[in-house]
Scaffold this active site. Structure first.
Site, mmCIF file in Angstrom:
data_model
loop_
_atom_site.group_PDB
_atom_site.id
_atom_site.type_symbol
_atom_site.label_atom_id
_atom_site.label_comp_id
_atom_site.label_asym_id
_atom_site.label_seq_id
_atom_site.Cartn_x
_atom_site.Cartn_y
_atom_site.Cartn_z
ATOM 1 N N VAL A 1 2.668 13.936 -3.127
ATOM 2 C CA VAL A 1 2.014 14.739 -2.047
ATOM 3 C C VAL A 1 0.610 14.815 -2.390
ATOM 4 C CG1 VAL A 1 3.777 16.227 -2.081
ATOM 5 C CG2 VAL A 1 2.166 16.431 -3.986
ATOM 6 N N GLY B 1 4.045 12.325 0.826
ATOM 7 C CA GLY B 1 4.366 12.969 2.044
ATOM 8 C C GLY B 1 4.127 14.644 2.669
ATOM 9 N N ARG C 1 -9.380 -2.957 6.025
ATOM 10 C CA ARG C 1 -9.415 -2.282 7.441
ATOM 11 C C ARG C 1 -7.994 -1.718 8.202
ATOM 12 N NH1 ARG C 1 -6.008 -8.701 7.989
ATOM 13 N NH2 ARG C 1 -5.349 -7.751 5.858
ATOM 14 N N ARG D 1 -5.102 0.431 8.821
ATOM 15 C CA ARG D 1 -4.177 0.142 8.857
ATOM 16 C C ARG D 1 -2.929 0.783 9.827
ATOM 17 N NH1 ARG D 1 -4.298 2.516 2.634
ATOM 18 N NH2 ARG D 1 -4.192 0.950 1.755
ATOM 19 N N VAL E 1 -8.521 -2.984 -0.067
ATOM 20 C CA VAL E 1 -9.188 -5.047 0.040
ATOM 21 C C VAL E 1 -10.344 -5.139 1.183
ATOM 22 C CG1 VAL E 1 -8.287 -6.477 -0.287
ATOM 23 C CG2 VAL E 1 -7.136 -5.095 -1.661
ATOM 24 N N THR E 2 -9.995 -4.669 2.253
ATOM 25 C CA THR E 2 -10.144 -5.703 3.103
ATOM 26 C C THR E 2 -11.193 -4.396 4.229
ATOM 27 O OG1 THR E 2 -8.354 -5.639 4.613
ATOM 28 C CG2 THR E 2 -9.012 -7.686 3.284
ATOM 29 N N ASP F 1 1.235 -1.200 -0.154
ATOM 30 C CA ASP F 1 0.305 0.154 0.477
ATOM 31 C C ASP F 1 0.910 0.979 -0.506
ATOM 32 O OD1 ASP F 1 -2.149 -1.347 -0.065
ATOM 33 O OD2 ASP F 1 -2.207 -1.729 1.965
ATOM 34 N N THR G 1 -5.311 -11.363 3.239
ATOM 35 C CA THR G 1 -6.948 -10.745 3.074
ATOM 36 C C THR G 1 -7.929 -11.929 2.713
ATOM 37 O OG1 THR G 1 -6.133 -10.830 0.988
ATOM 38 C CG2 THR G 1 -5.160 -9.184 2.445
ATOM 39 N N LYS H 1 1.736 2.181 -5.484
ATOM 40 C CA LYS H 1 2.101 2.187 -6.278
ATOM 41 C C LYS H 1 1.867 2.274 -7.805
ATOM 42 C CE LYS H 1 2.082 -2.871 -4.579
ATOM 43 N NZ LYS H 1 1.936 -2.352 -3.105
ATOM 44 N N GLN I 1 1.924 -5.810 -3.150
ATOM 45 C CA GLN I 1 2.500 -6.211 -1.994
ATOM 46 C C GLN I 1 3.485 -5.677 -2.066
ATOM 47 O OE1 GLN I 1 0.940 -9.603 -3.557
ATOM 48 N NE2 GLN I 1 -0.665 -8.308 -2.793
ATOM 49 N N GLY J 1 -4.646 -4.342 -3.392
ATOM 50 C CA GLY J 1 -5.616 -3.161 -4.599
ATOM 51 C C GLY J 1 -4.796 -1.761 -5.048
ATOM 52 N N HIS J 2 -4.570 -1.352 -5.806
ATOM 53 C CA HIS J 2 -3.698 -0.366 -6.323
ATOM 54 C C HIS J 2 -5.047 0.826 -6.980
ATOM 55 C CE1 HIS J 2 -0.853 -3.338 -6.911
ATOM 56 N NE2 HIS J 2 -0.379 -3.701 -5.846
HETATM 57 P P1 GDP Z 1 -0.648 0.282 -3.609
HETATM 58 O O1 GDP Z 1 -1.365 -0.583 -3.312
HETATM 59 O O2 GDP Z 1 1.114 0.536 -3.478
HETATM 60 O O3 GDP Z 1 -1.199 1.084 -5.154
HETATM 61 O O4 GDP Z 1 -1.633 0.877 -3.075
HETATM 62 P P2 GDP Z 1 -2.783 1.119 -2.187
HETATM 63 O O5 GDP Z 1 -3.626 2.255 -3.152
HETATM 64 O O6 GDP Z 1 -3.357 0.358 -1.347
HETATM 65 O O7 GDP Z 1 -3.176 2.666 -1.085
HETATM 66 C C1 GDP Z 1 -2.338 4.197 -0.971
HETATM 67 C C2 GDP Z 1 -3.326 5.213 -0.440
HETATM 68 O O8 GDP Z 1 -2.135 5.977 -0.714
HETATM 69 C C3 GDP Z 1 -4.090 4.900 -1.859
HETATM 70 O O9 GDP Z 1 -5.650 5.625 -1.354
HETATM 71 C C4 GDP Z 1 -3.872 5.963 -2.443
HETATM 72 O O10 GDP Z 1 -4.923 6.860 -3.149
HETATM 73 C C5 GDP Z 1 -3.206 6.788 -1.862
HETATM 74 N N1 GDP Z 1 -2.029 8.035 -1.972
HETATM 75 C C6 GDP Z 1 -0.986 7.261 -3.017
HETATM 76 N N2 GDP Z 1 -0.290 9.291 -3.124
HETATM 77 C C7 GDP Z 1 -0.928 9.845 -1.655
HETATM 78 C C8 GDP Z 1 -0.055 11.055 -1.881
HETATM 79 O O11 GDP Z 1 1.431 11.393 -2.113
HETATM 80 N N3 GDP Z 1 -1.017 11.647 -0.986
HETATM 81 C C9 GDP Z 1 -2.107 11.185 -0.669
HETATM 82 N N4 GDP Z 1 -2.111 11.690 0.805
HETATM 83 N N5 GDP Z 1 -2.194 9.391 -0.679
HETATM 84 C C10 GDP Z 1 -1.704 9.275 -1.706
HETATM 85 P P1 IMO Z 2 -1.238 -4.357 -2.478
HETATM 86 O O1 IMO Z 2 -0.481 -5.018 -3.258
HETATM 87 C C1 IMO Z 2 -0.815 -4.673 2.025
HETATM 88 C C2 IMO Z 2 -0.800 -8.413 3.614
HETATM 89 C C3 IMO Z 2 -1.905 -9.516 4.535
HETATM 90 C C4 IMO Z 2 -1.279 -10.284 5.818
HETATM 91 C C5 IMO Z 2 -0.949 -10.780 4.845
HETATM 92 C C6 IMO Z 2 -1.018 -11.780 3.760
HETATM 93 O O2 IMO Z 2 -2.000 -3.714 -2.464
HETATM 94 O O3 IMO Z 2 0.285 -3.593 -1.868
HETATM 95 P P2 IMO Z 2 -2.786 -12.687 1.472
HETATM 96 O O4 IMO Z 2 -3.321 -12.261 1.589
HETATM 97 O O5 IMO Z 2 -1.537 -12.378 1.122
HETATM 98 O O6 IMO Z 2 -2.064 -14.268 2.203
HETATM 99 O O7 IMO Z 2 -2.272 -12.411 2.762
HETATM 100 O O8 IMO Z 2 0.113 -9.481 3.528
HETATM 101 N N1 IMO Z 2 -0.970 -8.215 2.552
HETATM 102 C C7 IMO Z 2 -1.425 -6.836 2.113
HETATM 103 N N2 IMO Z 2 -1.359 -5.493 3.187
HETATM 104 N N3 IMO Z 2 -1.360 -4.607 0.764
HETATM 105 C C8 IMO Z 2 -1.391 -5.771 -0.187
HETATM 106 O O9 IMO Z 2 -1.376 -5.218 -1.079
HETATM 107 C C9 IMO Z 2 -1.704 -6.555 0.771
HETATM 108 N N4 IMO Z 2 -1.587 -7.925 0.117
HETATM 109 C C10 IMO Z 2 -1.264 -8.770 1.278
HETATM 110 O O10 IMO Z 2 -2.814 -7.981 5.249
HETATM 111 O O11 IMO Z 2 -0.552 -9.645 6.511
HETATM 112 MG MG MG Z 3 -2.539 -1.815 -2.047
#
Ligand code: GDP
Ligand code: IMO
Ligand code: MG
Length: 423
Positions: free
Chosen positions: A413, A332, A303, A305, A300-301, A13, A129, A16, A224, A40-41
Protein backbone atom coordinates in the site's frame (compact mmCIF):
# COMPACT_ATOMS: atom_id res chain seq x y z
CA UNK A 1 17.35 -26.53 1.86
CA UNK A 2 15.42 -25.10 -1.04
CA UNK A 3 15.35 -22.01 -3.21
CA UNK A 4 12.40 -19.63 -3.46
CA UNK A 5 11.90 -17.43 -6.51
CA UNK A 6 10.58 -13.90 -6.74
CA UNK A 7 9.42 -12.87 -10.18
CA UNK A 8 7.62 -10.00 -11.88
CA UNK A 9 4.50 -11.23 -13.67
CA UNK A 10 3.80 -8.29 -15.98
CA UNK A 11 6.06 -6.01 -18.06
CA UNK A 12 8.49 -5.20 -15.25
CA UNK A 13 8.55 -2.54 -12.52
CA UNK A 14 6.01 -4.43 -10.43
CA UNK A 15 7.87 -3.62 -7.20
CA UNK A 16 10.30 -6.56 -7.04
CA UNK A 17 13.02 -4.53 -5.33
CA UNK A 18 10.70 -3.49 -2.51
CA UNK A 19 9.55 -7.05 -1.83
CA UNK A 20 13.02 -8.62 -2.01
CA UNK A 21 14.09 -6.07 0.59
CA UNK A 22 11.07 -6.92 2.75
CA UNK A 23 11.75 -10.67 2.48
CA UNK A 24 15.53 -10.60 2.88
CA UNK A 25 15.45 -11.02 6.66
CA UNK A 26 14.12 -14.56 6.04
CA UNK A 27 16.99 -15.57 3.72
CA UNK A 28 20.72 -16.15 3.95
CA UNK A 29 21.39 -15.42 0.29
CA UNK A 30 19.76 -13.22 -2.36
CA UNK A 31 20.76 -14.10 -5.93
CA UNK A 32 20.02 -12.20 -9.15
CA UNK A 33 19.74 -14.63 -12.06
CA UNK A 34 19.21 -12.67 -15.29
CA UNK A 35 19.01 -9.26 -16.88
CA UNK A 36 21.45 -6.46 -16.26
CA UNK A 37 21.39 -2.71 -15.75
CA UNK A 38 18.18 -2.50 -17.79
CA UNK A 39 16.62 -3.24 -14.39
CA UNK A 40 15.86 -0.56 -11.83
CA UNK A 41 14.74 -1.98 -8.49
CA UNK A 42 13.57 0.62 -5.99
CA UNK A 43 13.86 0.24 -2.23
CA UNK A 44 12.46 2.67 0.32
CA UNK A 45 13.07 2.53 4.05
CA UNK A 46 13.94 4.93 6.90
CA UNK A 47 13.29 7.87 4.58
CA UNK A 48 15.85 6.58 2.06
CA UNK A 49 14.94 5.86 -1.56
CA UNK A 50 17.48 3.85 -3.50
CA UNK A 51 17.45 2.30 -6.98
CA UNK A 52 19.54 -0.83 -7.63
CA UNK A 53 20.50 -1.93 -11.15
CA UNK A 54 22.65 -5.06 -11.05
CA UNK A 55 23.18 -5.49 -7.32
CA UNK A 56 20.62 -7.76 -5.61
CA UNK A 57 18.03 -6.03 -3.43
CA UNK A 58 19.22 -7.78 -0.27
CA UNK A 59 22.32 -5.60 -0.06
CA UNK A 60 21.00 -3.35 2.71
CA UNK A 61 20.59 -6.19 5.17
CA UNK A 62 23.48 -6.82 7.48
CA UNK A 63 23.84 -10.55 7.23
CA UNK A 64 22.57 -11.58 3.80
CA UNK A 65 25.05 -12.53 1.09
CA UNK A 66 24.21 -11.19 -2.37
CA UNK A 67 25.15 -13.09 -5.51
CA UNK A 68 25.18 -11.88 -9.10
CA UNK A 69 24.59 -15.11 -10.99
CA UNK A 70 25.93 -16.44 -14.29
CA UNK A 71 22.71 -15.46 -16.10
CA UNK A 72 23.25 -11.75 -15.41
CA UNK A 73 25.03 -9.37 -17.81
CA UNK A 74 27.23 -6.77 -16.12
CA UNK A 75 28.28 -3.37 -17.36
CA UNK A 76 31.38 -2.57 -15.27
CA UNK A 77 30.80 1.17 -15.78
CA UNK A 78 27.23 1.15 -14.45
CA UNK A 79 28.24 -1.33 -11.78
CA UNK A 80 31.04 0.89 -10.50
CA UNK A 81 28.64 3.83 -10.22
CA UNK A 82 26.25 1.58 -8.35
CA UNK A 83 28.95 0.60 -5.87
CA UNK A 84 29.88 4.26 -5.43
CA UNK A 85 26.23 5.04 -4.75
CA UNK A 86 26.27 2.58 -1.86
CA UNK A 87 29.29 4.23 -0.22
CA UNK A 88 27.11 6.70 1.70
CA UNK A 89 25.35 3.83 3.48
CA UNK A 90 28.49 2.84 5.33
CA UNK A 91 28.51 -0.83 4.40
CA UNK A 92 31.30 -3.21 3.54
CA UNK A 93 30.08 -4.36 0.13
CA UNK A 94 33.08 -6.61 -0.49
CA UNK A 95 32.14 -8.92 2.38
CA UNK A 96 28.62 -9.58 1.11
CA UNK A 97 28.53 -9.19 -2.65
CA UNK A 98 29.97 -11.89 -4.93
CA UNK A 99 29.97 -12.14 -8.71
CA UNK A 100 29.78 -15.23 -10.89
CA UNK A 101 32.80 -15.74 -13.14
CA UNK A 102 30.36 -16.95 -15.77
CA UNK A 103 28.36 -13.70 -15.92
CA UNK A 104 28.89 -11.92 -19.24
CA UNK A 105 30.33 -8.43 -19.59
CA UNK A 106 28.58 -5.60 -21.40
CA UNK A 107 31.22 -3.83 -23.50
CA UNK A 108 30.94 -0.18 -24.55
CA UNK A 109 30.41 -1.40 -28.12
CA UNK A 110 27.45 -3.52 -26.97
CA UNK A 111 25.78 -0.29 -25.90
CA UNK A 112 26.59 1.27 -29.27
CA UNK A 113 25.22 -1.76 -31.11
CA UNK A 114 22.01 -1.52 -29.08
CA UNK A 115 21.66 2.14 -30.11
CA UNK A 116 22.50 1.37 -33.76
CA UNK A 117 20.02 -1.49 -33.90
CA UNK A 118 17.26 0.64 -32.40
CA UNK A 119 18.03 3.59 -34.72
CA UNK A 120 17.92 1.30 -37.76
CA UNK A 121 14.46 0.04 -36.83
CA UNK A 122 12.77 3.44 -36.88
CA UNK A 123 9.18 3.19 -35.67
CA UNK A 124 9.51 -0.56 -35.17
CA UNK A 125 12.11 -0.09 -32.43
CA UNK A 126 11.85 -2.21 -29.29
CA UNK A 127 12.19 0.79 -27.02
CA UNK A 128 15.20 -0.81 -25.38
CA UNK A 129 16.83 0.81 -22.36
CA UNK A 130 19.96 1.19 -24.57
CA UNK A 131 22.09 -0.55 -21.96
CA UNK A 132 23.52 -3.07 -24.45
CA UNK A 133 21.43 -5.96 -23.15
CA UNK A 134 20.35 -7.48 -26.50
CA UNK A 135 23.82 -7.41 -28.15
CA UNK A 136 25.48 -8.87 -25.02
CA UNK A 137 23.09 -11.83 -24.84
CA UNK A 138 23.52 -12.25 -28.62
CA UNK A 139 27.27 -12.62 -28.08
CA UNK A 140 26.61 -15.03 -25.21
CA UNK A 141 24.41 -17.38 -27.26
CA UNK A 142 26.58 -16.82 -30.34
CA UNK A 143 29.53 -18.02 -28.22
CA UNK A 144 31.54 -14.86 -28.70
CA UNK A 145 31.00 -13.19 -25.33
CA UNK A 146 33.50 -12.10 -22.71
CA UNK A 147 32.86 -13.23 -19.16
CA UNK A 148 33.79 -11.88 -15.75
CA UNK A 149 36.21 -14.80 -15.30
CA UNK A 150 38.08 -13.68 -18.42
CA UNK A 151 39.21 -10.57 -16.53
CA UNK A 152 41.53 -12.90 -14.60
CA UNK A 153 43.16 -14.17 -17.81
CA UNK A 154 46.36 -12.70 -19.23
CA UNK A 155 44.92 -12.14 -22.67
CA UNK A 156 41.80 -10.30 -21.44
CA UNK A 157 42.68 -7.10 -23.31
CA UNK A 158 43.36 -9.00 -26.53
CA UNK A 159 40.01 -10.76 -26.29
CA UNK A 160 38.36 -7.43 -25.61
CA UNK A 161 40.03 -5.80 -28.64
CA UNK A 162 39.07 -8.61 -31.01
CA UNK A 163 35.40 -8.44 -30.00
CA UNK A 164 35.25 -4.63 -29.92
CA UNK A 165 36.82 -4.43 -33.41
CA UNK A 166 34.23 -6.85 -34.71
CA UNK A 167 31.51 -4.74 -33.12
CA UNK A 168 32.85 -1.61 -34.81
CA UNK A 169 32.44 -3.17 -38.23
CA UNK A 170 28.93 -4.25 -37.26
CA UNK A 171 28.09 -0.69 -36.17
CA UNK A 172 29.29 0.56 -39.56
CA UNK A 173 27.03 -2.02 -41.21
CA UNK A 174 23.95 -0.42 -39.57
CA UNK A 175 24.77 2.80 -41.39
CA UNK A 176 23.06 5.07 -38.87
CA UNK A 177 24.18 8.40 -37.48
CA UNK A 178 25.79 7.55 -34.17
CA UNK A 179 28.11 10.02 -32.46
CA UNK A 180 30.57 8.51 -30.02
CA UNK A 181 34.11 8.63 -28.73
CA UNK A 182 35.12 5.00 -28.30
CA UNK A 183 38.48 5.84 -26.76
CA UNK A 184 36.76 7.70 -23.91
CA UNK A 185 34.26 4.90 -23.46
CA UNK A 186 37.05 2.32 -23.34
CA UNK A 187 39.09 4.32 -20.82
CA UNK A 188 36.04 4.42 -18.58
CA UNK A 189 35.44 0.69 -19.16
CA UNK A 190 38.96 -0.38 -18.21
CA UNK A 191 39.03 1.92 -15.16
CA UNK A 192 35.76 0.28 -14.05
CA UNK A 193 37.22 -3.18 -14.64
CA UNK A 194 39.93 -2.31 -12.08
CA UNK A 195 37.16 -1.41 -9.61
CA UNK A 196 35.28 -4.61 -10.40
CA UNK A 197 38.42 -6.58 -9.53
CA UNK A 198 38.13 -5.35 -5.92
CA UNK A 199 35.12 -7.65 -5.55
CA UNK A 200 35.30 -11.40 -5.22
CA UNK A 201 34.60 -13.47 -8.33
CA UNK A 202 33.19 -16.90 -7.55
CA UNK A 203 31.99 -20.08 -9.20
CA UNK A 204 28.48 -19.16 -8.12
CA UNK A 205 26.77 -22.46 -9.00
CA UNK A 206 29.25 -24.20 -6.69
CA UNK A 207 28.77 -21.59 -3.96
CA UNK A 208 24.97 -21.78 -4.13
CA UNK A 209 24.71 -25.57 -4.20
CA UNK A 210 27.18 -25.86 -1.34
CA UNK A 211 25.15 -23.32 0.61
CA UNK A 212 22.01 -25.36 0.03
CA UNK A 213 23.76 -28.46 1.36
CA UNK A 214 24.74 -26.48 4.46
CA UNK A 215 21.08 -25.67 5.06
CA UNK A 216 21.13 -22.05 3.88
CA UNK A 217 18.06 -20.40 2.40
CA UNK A 218 18.18 -18.69 -0.98
CA UNK A 219 15.85 -16.19 -2.62
CA UNK A 220 16.35 -15.80 -6.37
CA UNK A 221 15.53 -12.26 -7.53
CA UNK A 222 14.16 -11.85 -11.02
CA UNK A 223 14.45 -8.76 -13.14
CA UNK A 224 11.98 -7.47 -15.75
CA UNK A 225 8.71 -9.45 -15.96
CA UNK A 226 7.21 -12.55 -17.54
CA UNK A 227 5.72 -10.64 -20.48
CA UNK A 228 9.24 -9.46 -21.35
CA UNK A 229 10.60 -13.05 -21.39
CA UNK A 230 12.44 -13.76 -24.65
CA UNK A 231 10.41 -16.97 -25.19
CA UNK A 232 7.06 -16.29 -23.54
CA UNK A 233 6.78 -12.52 -23.69
CA UNK A 234 5.36 -10.26 -26.38
CA UNK A 235 8.17 -11.05 -28.84
CA UNK A 236 9.98 -9.18 -30.36
CA UNK A 237 9.06 -6.47 -27.83
CA UNK A 238 10.82 -8.28 -25.01
CA UNK A 239 14.18 -8.32 -23.30
CA UNK A 240 16.85 -10.86 -24.25
CA UNK A 241 16.76 -13.22 -21.28
CA UNK A 242 14.41 -15.74 -19.69
CA UNK A 243 12.69 -13.76 -16.98
CA UNK A 244 10.45 -16.67 -16.02
CA UNK A 245 11.03 -19.35 -13.35
CA UNK A 246 13.16 -21.61 -15.55
CA UNK A 247 15.59 -18.71 -15.99
CA UNK A 248 16.44 -18.95 -12.28
CA UNK A 249 17.70 -22.52 -12.79
CA UNK A 250 19.88 -21.69 -15.80
CA UNK A 251 20.88 -18.31 -14.41
CA UNK A 252 22.13 -19.72 -11.12
CA UNK A 253 22.91 -23.38 -11.76
CA UNK A 254 20.19 -24.58 -9.43
CA UNK A 255 18.23 -27.72 -10.27
CA UNK A 256 14.45 -27.39 -10.79
CA UNK A 257 13.71 -29.82 -7.95
CA UNK A 258 15.43 -27.40 -5.53
CA UNK A 259 12.82 -24.70 -6.18
CA UNK A 260 10.05 -24.44 -3.61
CA UNK A 261 7.98 -21.27 -3.44
CA UNK A 262 7.48 -19.05 -6.48
CA UNK A 263 6.39 -15.57 -5.42
CA UNK A 264 4.69 -13.70 -8.25
CA UNK A 265 4.62 -9.92 -7.99
CA UNK A 266 2.02 -7.90 -9.88
CA UNK A 267 0.66 -4.38 -9.82
CA UNK A 268 -3.06 -3.94 -9.06
CA UNK A 269 -3.19 -2.43 -12.57
CA UNK A 270 -0.75 -2.77 -15.48
CA UNK A 271 2.15 -0.70 -16.77
CA UNK A 272 4.60 -1.05 -19.61
CA UNK A 273 7.60 1.03 -20.67
CA UNK A 274 8.93 0.81 -24.21
CA UNK A 275 7.13 -0.41 -27.34
CA UNK A 276 4.90 -3.41 -27.92
CA UNK A 277 1.33 -4.60 -27.50
CA UNK A 278 -0.61 -3.84 -24.32
CA UNK A 279 -4.29 -4.84 -24.65
CA UNK A 280 -5.66 -3.04 -21.58
CA UNK A 281 -3.72 0.20 -22.14
CA UNK A 282 -5.68 3.36 -21.34
CA UNK A 283 -5.25 6.50 -23.42
CA UNK A 284 -7.75 8.56 -21.43
CA UNK A 285 -7.77 10.55 -18.18
CA UNK A 286 -8.04 7.31 -16.14
CA UNK A 287 -4.69 6.13 -17.53
CA UNK A 288 -3.16 9.56 -16.90
CA UNK A 289 -4.49 9.51 -13.33
CA UNK A 290 -2.89 6.09 -12.70
CA UNK A 291 0.42 7.36 -14.10
CA UNK A 292 0.28 10.47 -11.93
CA UNK A 293 -0.82 8.83 -8.67
CA UNK A 294 1.46 5.85 -9.21
CA UNK A 295 4.37 8.09 -10.23
CA UNK A 296 4.83 5.85 -13.25
CA UNK A 297 8.15 6.98 -14.64
CA UNK A 298 10.87 4.45 -15.44
CA UNK A 299 13.51 4.12 -12.71
CA UNK A 300 16.24 3.54 -15.35
CA UNK A 301 15.39 5.81 -18.27
CA UNK A 302 12.85 8.20 -16.69
CA UNK A 303 10.46 7.42 -19.55
CA UNK A 304 6.71 7.69 -18.82
CA UNK A 305 5.22 4.24 -18.25
CA UNK A 306 2.09 3.36 -20.21
CA UNK A 307 -0.79 2.47 -17.85
CA UNK A 308 -3.92 0.33 -18.07
CA UNK A 309 -6.32 -1.95 -16.23
CA UNK A 310 -5.29 -5.25 -14.69
CA UNK A 311 -5.20 -8.00 -17.32
CA UNK A 312 -6.10 -11.39 -15.85
CA UNK A 313 -5.62 -13.19 -19.16
CA UNK A 314 -1.97 -12.17 -19.11
CA UNK A 315 -1.66 -12.69 -15.34
CA UNK A 316 -3.01 -16.27 -15.53
CA UNK A 317 -0.58 -16.99 -18.34
CA UNK A 318 2.34 -15.74 -16.25
CA UNK A 319 1.16 -17.69 -13.20
CA UNK A 320 1.02 -20.84 -15.32
CA UNK A 321 4.40 -20.46 -17.00
CA UNK A 322 6.08 -19.74 -13.67
CA UNK A 323 4.19 -22.12 -11.39
CA UNK A 324 3.44 -19.25 -9.01
CA UNK A 325 2.53 -20.43 -5.49
CA UNK A 326 1.86 -17.03 -3.84
CA UNK A 327 0.83 -13.70 -5.28
CA UNK A 328 1.95 -10.28 -4.03
CA UNK A 329 -0.29 -7.42 -5.15
CA UNK A 330 1.55 -4.10 -5.38
CA UNK A 331 0.43 -0.47 -5.52
CA UNK A 332 -3.09 -1.14 -4.21
CA UNK A 333 -3.02 2.44 -2.87
CA UNK A 334 -2.79 3.86 -6.39
CA UNK A 335 -6.29 2.60 -7.23
CA UNK A 336 -7.95 4.50 -4.33
CA UNK A 337 -10.35 7.18 -5.50
CA UNK A 338 -11.70 5.62 -8.70
CA UNK A 339 -15.51 5.10 -8.64
CA UNK A 340 -15.34 1.98 -10.77
CA UNK A 341 -12.44 -0.31 -11.59
CA UNK A 342 -12.19 -2.66 -14.55
CA UNK A 343 -10.50 -6.03 -14.73
CA UNK A 344 -9.89 -7.76 -18.05
CA UNK A 345 -11.05 -11.39 -17.80
CA UNK A 346 -11.03 -12.42 -21.47
CA UNK A 347 -10.14 -11.23 -24.95
CA UNK A 348 -12.33 -11.01 -28.03
CA UNK A 349 -10.13 -12.70 -30.61
CA UNK A 350 -11.12 -13.44 -34.21
CA UNK A 351 -14.80 -13.05 -33.32
CA UNK A 352 -14.60 -15.39 -30.32
CA UNK A 353 -14.14 -14.83 -26.61
CA UNK A 354 -10.97 -16.52 -25.34
CA UNK A 355 -9.40 -16.64 -21.89
CA UNK A 356 -5.83 -17.58 -22.83
CA UNK A 357 -3.06 -15.42 -24.25
CA UNK A 358 -2.94 -15.98 -28.01
CA UNK A 359 0.10 -15.69 -30.31
CA UNK A 360 -0.79 -12.15 -31.41
CA UNK A 361 -2.05 -9.66 -28.89
CA UNK A 362 -1.72 -6.53 -31.01
CA UNK A 363 -4.69 -4.13 -30.61
CA UNK A 364 -6.07 -5.14 -34.03
CA UNK A 365 -6.29 -8.78 -32.90
CA UNK A 366 -7.59 -8.59 -29.36
CA UNK A 367 -10.17 -6.54 -27.58
CA UNK A 368 -10.30 -6.84 -23.79
CA UNK A 369 -13.51 -8.01 -22.13
CA UNK A 370 -13.94 -6.29 -18.78
CA UNK A 371 -15.69 -6.96 -15.50
CA UNK A 372 -16.50 -3.84 -13.52
CA UNK A 373 -15.86 -3.70 -9.80
CA UNK A 374 -16.82 -0.95 -7.38
CA UNK A 375 -13.86 1.16 -6.34
CA UNK A 376 -12.88 2.43 -2.89
CA UNK A 377 -12.09 5.94 -1.67
CA UNK A 378 -10.07 5.36 1.51
CA UNK A 379 -6.39 6.23 1.70
CA UNK A 380 -4.63 2.89 2.22
CA UNK A 381 -1.15 4.17 2.82
CA UNK A 382 -1.39 4.27 6.63
CA UNK A 383 -3.20 0.94 6.97
CA UNK A 384 -1.23 -1.90 8.49
CA UNK A 385 -3.60 -4.87 8.74
CA UNK A 386 -5.71 -6.74 6.23
CA UNK A 387 -8.84 -6.18 8.34
CA UNK A 388 -8.56 -2.40 7.97
CA UNK A 389 -8.69 -2.54 4.16
CA UNK A 390 -11.94 -1.35 2.55
CA UNK A 391 -14.50 -4.01 1.62
CA UNK A 392 -14.32 -3.07 -2.08
CA UNK A 393 -10.57 -3.74 -2.12
CA UNK A 394 -11.10 -7.09 -0.45
CA UNK A 395 -13.70 -7.86 -3.15
CA UNK A 396 -11.14 -6.87 -5.80
CA UNK A 397 -8.57 -9.19 -4.22
CA UNK A 398 -11.00 -12.09 -3.88
CA UNK A 399 -12.09 -11.69 -7.50
CA UNK A 400 -8.48 -11.99 -8.67
CA UNK A 401 -7.79 -14.98 -6.40
CA UNK A 402 -10.85 -16.79 -7.71
CA UNK A 403 -9.93 -16.19 -11.35
CA UNK A 404 -6.21 -16.93 -11.01
CA UNK A 405 -6.56 -19.71 -8.41
CA UNK A 406 -3.52 -18.62 -6.41
CA UNK A 407 -3.74 -16.80 -3.06
CA UNK A 408 -2.71 -13.17 -2.71
CA UNK A 409 -0.51 -13.25 0.38
CA UNK A 410 0.65 -9.66 0.48
CA UNK A 411 -0.94 -6.33 -0.42
CA UNK A 412 1.46 -3.42 -0.82
CA UNK A 413 0.00 0.00 0.00
CA UNK A 414 2.97 2.30 -0.51
CA UNK A 415 6.62 2.29 -1.56
CA UNK A 416 8.06 2.05 1.95
CA UNK A 417 9.22 -1.24 3.47
CA UNK A 418 6.63 -0.77 6.24
CA UNK A 419 3.70 -0.25 3.86
CA UNK A 420 3.32 -3.98 3.34
CA UNK A 421 0.24 -5.86 4.55
CA UNK A 422 0.36 -9.61 4.96
CA UNK A 423 -2.94 -11.40 4.63
P1 GDP B 1 10.91 -3.22 -9.80
O1 GDP B 1 11.70 -2.97 -11.03
O2 GDP B 1 9.96 -4.36 -9.96
O3 GDP B 1 11.75 -3.37 -8.57
O4 GDP B 1 10.00 -1.93 -9.61
P2 GDP B 1 10.48 -0.40 -9.75
O5 GDP B 1 11.29 -0.03 -8.56
O6 GDP B 1 11.06 -0.13 -11.08
O7 GDP B 1 9.08 0.33 -9.77
C1 GDP B 1 8.17 0.24 -8.73
C2 GDP B 1 7.89 1.66 -8.21
O8 GDP B 1 6.75 1.63 -7.37
C3 GDP B 1 9.01 2.18 -7.33
O9 GDP B 1 9.07 3.58 -7.47
C4 GDP B 1 8.56 1.78 -5.94
O10 GDP B 1 9.11 2.65 -4.93
C5 GDP B 1 7.08 1.98 -6.04
N1 GDP B 1 6.25 1.09 -5.22
C6 GDP B 1 6.46 -0.20 -4.88
N2 GDP B 1 5.40 -0.69 -4.19
C7 GDP B 1 4.51 0.34 -4.10
C8 GDP B 1 3.21 0.45 -3.55
O11 GDP B 1 2.63 -0.47 -2.99
N3 GDP B 1 2.59 1.67 -3.67
C9 GDP B 1 3.17 2.73 -4.29
N4 GDP B 1 2.49 3.86 -4.37
N5 GDP B 1 4.40 2.64 -4.84
C10 GDP B 1 5.04 1.46 -4.75
P1 IMO C 1 12.86 -4.12 -13.99
O1 IMO C 1 13.75 -5.22 -13.51
C1 IMO C 1 10.48 -2.44 -17.24
C2 IMO C 1 11.91 -3.16 -21.32
C3 IMO C 1 12.39 -1.97 -22.11
C4 IMO C 1 12.06 -2.42 -23.51
C5 IMO C 1 12.35 -3.91 -23.46
C6 IMO C 1 13.72 -4.30 -23.98
O2 IMO C 1 13.17 -2.80 -13.39
O3 IMO C 1 11.43 -4.51 -13.89
P2 IMO C 1 16.20 -4.06 -23.04
O4 IMO C 1 16.95 -2.85 -22.57
O5 IMO C 1 16.06 -5.10 -22.01
O6 IMO C 1 16.72 -4.58 -24.33
O7 IMO C 1 14.71 -3.51 -23.36
O8 IMO C 1 12.25 -4.29 -22.11
N1 IMO C 1 12.57 -3.35 -20.00
C7 IMO C 1 11.98 -3.09 -18.83
N2 IMO C 1 10.78 -2.55 -18.54
N3 IMO C 1 11.29 -2.84 -16.23
C8 IMO C 1 12.48 -3.41 -16.51
O9 IMO C 1 13.27 -3.95 -15.55
C9 IMO C 1 12.90 -3.51 -17.84
N4 IMO C 1 14.01 -3.99 -18.45
C10 IMO C 1 13.78 -3.89 -19.77
O10 IMO C 1 11.71 -0.80 -21.74
O11 IMO C 1 10.69 -2.26 -23.74
MG1 MG D 1 12.13 -1.40 -12.36
Amino acid sequence: MTVDLLLGLQWGDEGKGKIVDVLTSKYDIIARFQGGPNAGHTLEFDGIKHVLRTIPSGIFHKNAKNIIGNGVVIDPVVFHKEIEGLAKFDMDVTSKLFISRKAHLILPTHRLLDAASEASKGKAKIGSTLKGIGPTYMDKTGRNGIRVGDIELEDFKLRYRALADKHESMIAFYDVDLQYNLQEMEDEFFASIEELKKLTFIDSEEYLNKSLKEGKTILAEGAQGSLLDVDFGTYPFVTSSNTTAAGACTGLGIAPNRVKEVYGIFKAYTTRVGSGPFPTELFDEVGSAMAKIGNEFGSVTGRARRCGWLDLVALKYAVQVNGVTELYMMKGDVLSGFDTLKICTAYKYKGKEISHLPYNIEPENVEPVYTEIKGWQADLTKMTTYDELPKELKDYIEFIEKEVEVPIKVVSVGPDRTQTITK
